[in-house]
Design a protein around this motif. Structure first.
Motif, PDB file in Angstrom:
ATOM      1  N   PHE A   1       8.772  -6.525  -9.045  1.00  0.00           N
ATOM      2  CA  PHE A   1       8.518  -5.588 -10.149  1.00  0.00           C
ATOM      3  C   PHE A   1       7.033  -5.535 -10.533  1.00  0.00           C
ATOM      4  N   ASP A   2       6.285  -6.594 -10.201  1.00  0.00           N
ATOM      5  CA  ASP A   2       4.859  -6.635 -10.545  1.00  0.00           C
ATOM      6  C   ASP A   2       4.054  -5.572  -9.799  1.00  0.00           C
ATOM      7  N   ILE A   3       4.537  -5.138  -8.650  1.00  0.00           N
ATOM      8  CA  ILE A   3       3.792  -4.141  -7.880  1.00  0.00           C
ATOM      9  C   ILE A   3       4.542  -2.812  -7.788  1.00  0.00           C
ATOM     10  N   SER A   4       5.650  -2.694  -8.523  1.00  0.00           N
ATOM     11  CA  SER A   4       6.480  -1.492  -8.442  1.00  0.00           C
ATOM     12  C   SER A   4       6.033  -0.438  -9.456  1.00  0.00           C
ATOM     13  N   HIS A   5       6.136   0.819  -9.040  1.00  0.00           N
ATOM     14  CA  HIS A   5       5.878   1.921  -9.963  1.00  0.00           C
ATOM     15  C   HIS A   5       7.105   2.194 -10.846  1.00  0.00           C
ATOM     16  N   TYR A   6       8.281   1.992 -10.267  1.00  0.00           N
ATOM     17  CA  TYR A   6       9.539   2.164 -10.994  1.00  0.00           C
ATOM     18  C   TYR A   6      10.457   1.012 -10.631  1.00  0.00           C
ATOM     19  N   LYS A  21       0.811  -1.214   0.000  1.00  0.00           N
ATOM     20  CA  LYS A  21       0.000   0.000   0.000  1.00  0.00           C
ATOM     21  C   LYS A  21       0.848   1.269   0.000  1.00  0.00           C
ATOM     22  N   ALA A  22       2.155   1.143  -0.169  1.00  0.00           N
ATOM     23  CA  ALA A  22       3.023   2.325  -0.211  1.00  0.00           C
ATOM     24  C   ALA A  22       2.625   3.234  -1.371  1.00  0.00           C
ATOM     25  N   GLY A  23       2.802   4.545  -1.183  1.00  0.00           N
ATOM     26  CA  GLY A  23       2.418   5.497  -2.218  1.00  0.00           C
ATOM     27  C   GLY A  23       3.211   5.339  -3.501  1.00  0.00           C
ATOM     28  N   CYS A  24       4.517   5.147  -3.380  1.00  0.00           N
ATOM     29  CA  CYS A  24       5.392   4.951  -4.537  1.00  0.00           C
ATOM     30  C   CYS A  24       6.361   3.820  -4.214  1.00  0.00           C
ATOM     31  N   ILE A  25       6.431   2.831  -5.093  1.00  0.00           N
ATOM     32  CA  ILE A  25       7.286   1.663  -4.884  1.00  0.00           C
ATOM     33  C   ILE A  25       8.367   1.651  -5.959  1.00  0.00           C
ATOM     34  N   ILE A  26       9.620   1.748  -5.509  1.00  0.00           N
ATOM     35  CA  ILE A  26      10.781   1.731  -6.406  1.00  0.00           C
ATOM     36  C   ILE A  26      11.613   0.506  -6.045  1.00  0.00           C
ATOM     37  N   SER A  27      11.970  -0.286  -7.031  1.00  0.00           N
ATOM     38  CA  SER A  27      12.660  -1.542  -6.727  1.00  0.00           C
ATOM     39  C   SER A  27      13.894  -1.741  -7.605  1.00  0.00           C
ATOM     40  N   VAL A  28      14.931  -2.301  -6.999  1.00  0.00           N
ATOM     41  CA  VAL A  28      16.181  -2.619  -7.688  1.00  0.00           C
ATOM     42  C   VAL A  28      16.485  -4.090  -7.456  1.00  0.00           C
ATOM     43  N   ASN A  29      16.613  -4.839  -8.550  1.00  0.00           N
ATOM     44  CA  ASN A  29      16.932  -6.262  -8.449  1.00  0.00           C
ATOM     45  C   ASN A  29      17.631  -6.686  -9.734  1.00  0.00           C
ATOM     46  N   HIS A  30      18.599  -7.569  -9.627  1.00  0.00           N
ATOM     47  CA  HIS A  30      19.343  -7.970 -10.827  1.00  0.00           C
ATOM     48  C   HIS A  30      18.587  -8.984 -11.674  1.00  0.00           C
ATOM     49  N   THR A  31      17.457  -9.516 -11.132  1.00  0.00           N
ATOM     50  CA  THR A  31      16.658 -10.497 -11.865  1.00  0.00           C
ATOM     51  C   THR A  31      15.450  -9.821 -12.499  1.00  0.00           C
ATOM     52  N   LYS A  32      15.356  -9.900 -13.809  1.00  0.00           N
ATOM     53  CA  LYS A  32      14.303  -9.193 -14.538  1.00  0.00           C
ATOM     54  C   LYS A  32      12.906  -9.658 -14.125  1.00  0.00           C
TER      55      LYS A  32
END
Length: 332
Positions: free
Chosen positions: A305-310, A289-300
């Motif tokens: 990433f399914d719930i990330s905005h960036y 429920k976070a307002g903006c979700i930014i994620s970094v991961n080496h696996t595509k």
């Protein structure tokens, strides 16, 4: 209780020391959504001593009615008196649905009332709704959080649920809103098996992740404690706090109060920066429920990433130092 004899949506209005728990307002908002389907009245149930003055706040946040039961034995939370009081009220008014916050108090009280009313209980729900057949369902993580299960209590009433905090947004309060006040008397006595000698407010170190606006959350992919220090630096530069998924807490790198997820804390920051977190269901439950979700991961294909905005598919050990240097440059 028989299904056909029960009607109404109840919200247990948890309070301690004369202050309503924030989850009450969140659950009232969801109860109003359920009301759109059933047309049934939303009633807040308030137990305590000297708590009648809290009822107008419940009306402001959407309650149609408030049942207030005051008794000396309810002045402080005590499991058995509260169970008996709520059971008596439920047996008298026969609600169809009864919602609690999945707080330490709610998790203690709800199973006791479930047993006394001989009904069902769904624990730690993250969503509520009605299916195409009009059946009330509760969504909750299952099998260690690896899947999401829909649970329905088909025959017994009331259908009881504890709801995880920060799953729903409260409605905007309507100052001066009126509702129906029902003053009730319950036949309960203090529990003679134990005595509360002293209560103390929890000391807040100011490092709680629950109310932070910005979080940098780190996961299993972090390679060393030196990297963790670098990420803590990033959190500080952003004006946020460092959090983690369960593996890093299990490793002893961060304390449990920094853990996000099903077995940790549910958070709803304005922005969360996930680093080296794959995004299991257990983790997503705690931060989706976070307002903006930014994620970094080496696996595509990482689930986060399914719930990330960036998102950035890269090695955090390259990206994070560059971010830190850029932030420092701009601050200078």
């Amino acid at each position: 209780m028989a299904q056909e004899d029960c009607k109404g949506i109840w919200v247990f209005a948890e309070q301690q020391n004369g202050e309503l728990n924030d989850t009450v307002f969140e659950i009232l908002a969801q109860a109003l959504d359920l009301k759109k389907h059933t047309g049934e009245e939303v009633t807040a149930v308030l137990l305590g001593k000297g708590v009648t003055a809290l009822a107008p706040v419940l009306f402001e946040y959407g309650a149609d009615a408030a049942i207030v039961a005051e008794n000396d034995a309810l002045a402080q939370y005590s499991a058995r008196p509260y169970e008996k009081a709520l059971t008596q009220l439920a047996q008298k008014y026969r609600p169809s649905i009864l919602l609690y916050g999945a707080t330490s108090l709610g998790r203690d009280l709800a199973p006791r009332v479930m047993v006394s009313l001989r009904t069902g209980l769904t624990a730690d729900a993250i969503d509520l709704g009605f299916d195409e057949d009009g059946v009330f369902y509760q969504t909750t993580p299952a099998y260690g959080g690896n899947i999401l299960a829909r649970i329905a209590i088909l025959e017994k009433r009331p259908q009881m649920v504890t709801v995880r905090p920060k799953m729903f947004d409260p409605v905007e309060p309507r100052p001066g809103a009126a509702g129906r006040m029902i003053a009730e008397t319950v036949d309960v006595a203090a529990d003679g098996d134990y005595e509360v000698l002293e209560t103390m407010a929890r000391q807040d170190s100011g490092e709680s992740i629950e109310d932070a606006d910005i979080l940098v959350s780190v996961g299993r992919g972090i390679k060393s404690e030196a990297d963790l220090e670098r990420l803590n630096e990033l959190a500080a530069l952003l004006g946020g706090r460092l959090a983690a998924s369960r593996p890093l807490v299990d490793n002893g790198w961060l304390p449990h109060d920094r853990q996000i997820g099903q077995s940790g804390t549910t958070v709803k920051p304005k922005c969360i920066f996930n680093v080296a977190i794959s995004g299991s269901v257990q983790y997503q439950v705690g931060m989706q429920k976070a307002g903006c979700i930014i994620s970094v991961n080496h696996t595509k294909g990482a689930p986060i990433f399914d719930i990330s905005h960036y998102g950035a598919v890269t090695d955090y050990r390259t990206l994070v130092p560059a971010l830190i240097e850029e932030i420092k440059r701009r601050k200078a």
